[in-house]
Design a protein around this motif. Structure first.
Motif, PDB file in Angstrom:
ATOM      1  N   GLU A 183       0.807  -1.210   0.000  1.00 45.60           N
ATOM      2  CA  GLU A 183       0.000   0.000   0.000  1.00 45.60           C
ATOM      3  C   GLU A 183       0.846   1.270   0.000  1.00 45.60           C
ATOM      4  OE1 GLU A 183      -3.602   1.823   2.686  1.00 45.60           O
ATOM      5  OE2 GLU A 183      -3.291  -0.334   2.627  1.00 45.60           O
TER       6      GLU A 183
ATOM      7  N   PHE B 254       3.996  -2.219  -4.871  1.00 43.95           N
ATOM      8  CA  PHE B 254       2.865  -2.481  -5.754  1.00 43.95           C
ATOM      9  C   PHE B 254       3.311  -2.496  -7.211  1.00 43.95           C
ATOM     10  CE2 PHE B 254      -0.156  -0.480  -8.671  1.00 43.95           C
ATOM     11  CZ  PHE B 254      -1.110  -1.485  -8.727  1.00 43.95           C
ATOM     12  N   TYR B 255       4.090  -1.504  -7.619  1.00 37.75           N
ATOM     13  CA  TYR B 255       4.510  -1.402  -9.012  1.00 37.75           C
ATOM     14  C   TYR B 255       5.454  -2.536  -9.377  1.00 37.75           C
ATOM     15  CZ  TYR B 255       2.388   3.134  -8.505  1.00 37.75           C
ATOM     16  OH  TYR B 255       1.491   4.138  -8.256  1.00 37.75           O
TER      17      TYR B 255
ATOM     18  N   GLN C 242      -4.014 -10.322  -9.712  1.00 40.33           N
ATOM     19  CA  GLN C 242      -3.633  -9.003  -9.226  1.00 40.33           C
ATOM     20  C   GLN C 242      -4.756  -8.299  -8.482  1.00 40.33           C
ATOM     21  OE1 GLN C 242      -0.291  -9.516  -9.171  1.00 40.33           O
ATOM     22  NE2 GLN C 242      -0.464  -7.313  -9.092  1.00 40.33           N
TER      23      GLN C 242
ATOM     24  N   ILE D  13      -4.496  -7.009  -4.706  1.00 41.38           N
ATOM     25  CA  ILE D  13      -4.670  -5.592  -4.358  1.00 41.38           C
ATOM     26  C   ILE D  13      -5.776  -5.440  -3.324  1.00 41.38           C
ATOM     27  CG2 ILE D  13      -5.425  -3.350  -5.239  1.00 41.38           C
ATOM     28  CD1 ILE D  13      -4.039  -4.114  -7.893  1.00 41.38           C
TER      29      ILE D  13
ATOM     30  N   SER E 238      -4.131  -3.963  -0.272  1.00 48.87           N
ATOM     31  CA  SER E 238      -4.006  -2.521  -0.437  1.00 48.87           C
ATOM     32  C   SER E 238      -5.327  -1.772  -0.330  1.00 48.87           C
ATOM     33  CB  SER E 238      -3.357  -2.225  -1.790  1.00 48.87           C
ATOM     34  OG  SER E 238      -3.367  -0.858  -2.060  1.00 48.87           O
TER      35      SER E 238
ATOM     36  N   SER F  80      -6.209   4.055  -6.434  1.00 51.31           N
ATOM     37  CA  SER F  80      -5.169   4.312  -7.433  1.00 51.31           C
ATOM     38  C   SER F  80      -4.552   3.015  -7.946  1.00 51.31           C
ATOM     39  CB  SER F  80      -4.083   5.225  -6.866  1.00 51.31           C
ATOM     40  OG  SER F  80      -3.454   4.624  -5.758  1.00 51.31           O
ATOM     41  N   HIS F  81      -4.384   2.031  -7.075  1.00 51.98           N
ATOM     42  CA  HIS F  81      -3.830   0.745  -7.497  1.00 51.98           C
ATOM     43  C   HIS F  81      -4.807   0.004  -8.411  1.00 51.98           C
ATOM     44  CE1 HIS F  81      -0.828   0.479  -3.895  1.00 51.98           C
ATOM     45  NE2 HIS F  81      -0.542   1.445  -4.741  1.00 51.98           N
TER      46      HIS F  81
END
Length: 185
Positions: free
Chosen positions: A8, A13-14, A70, A74, A78, A82-83
């Protein structure tokens, strides 16, 4: 900060998204190379044109798998809007480019697969651009009708793209209630 929440607040994340997306991108690129440069060389073998549809089905499987993997990660770790938006942006880009390459391959294989209102002797880039436009219009479900699939194979590819779009949108909407909108802590 505990490990599950690491995704988070850091670039984790990227890195994670890229590491999961790279195999899917590599498969799309590899199958695109086969579709664009190998398959059209064997125009006498009409059955080989159906391999483009097979490749599209394989790519669709990997895109759907990337979506599930994914998005669940997420949501579990998270919850950041935005993610989710980055993931869906990546998925939409992969879908549109992937199918644009498939449509271009079909056009190279046989110009009768699509009715395109454009000039004769277009360059490969111009043909790809026309099919990128067509894929974008198909994904958005606008459908202007200036490019029309005419063969069974091209119509099947269009239906596959529309089905994948429907999956991505429904899957995203179904999980929207688990996304935290307020990102301020």
């Amino acid at each position: 900060m505990n490990e599950p929440k690491d995704i988070e607040y850091k670039n984790t994340f990227y890195i994670q998204l890229l590491s999961k997306a790279l195999p899917t991108i590599a498969i799309i690129a590899g199958l695109a190379i086969l579709s664009l440069w190998v398959t059209p060389r064997f125009r006498d073998a009409l059955w080989l044109s159906w391999s483009i549809l097979l490749f599209a089905v394989i790519k669709t499987y990997f895109i759907v798998r990337l979506s599930f993997d994914q998005l669940m990660k997420i949501i579990g770790q998270s919850h950041l809007l935005s993610h989710i938006l980055i993931l869906f942006g990546l998925l939409i880009t992969l879908i549109i480019f992937s199918f644009a390459l498939d449509f271009t391959s079909l056009q190279f294989f046989d110009t009768k697969n699509f009715k395109v209102s454009s000039e004769e002797g277009m360059s490969g880039f111009k043909i790809f651009y026309e099919h990128l436009y067509f894929s974008t219009i198909t994904f958005s479900s606008i459908g202007y009708g200036d490019i029309v699939p005419t063969s069974v194979l091209s119509k099947a590819l269009v239906m596959l793209e529309v089905g994948l779009r429907f999956f991505v949108l429904v899957f995203g909407i179904a999980n929207i209630n688990q996304i935290r909108i307020n990102e301020n802590k």
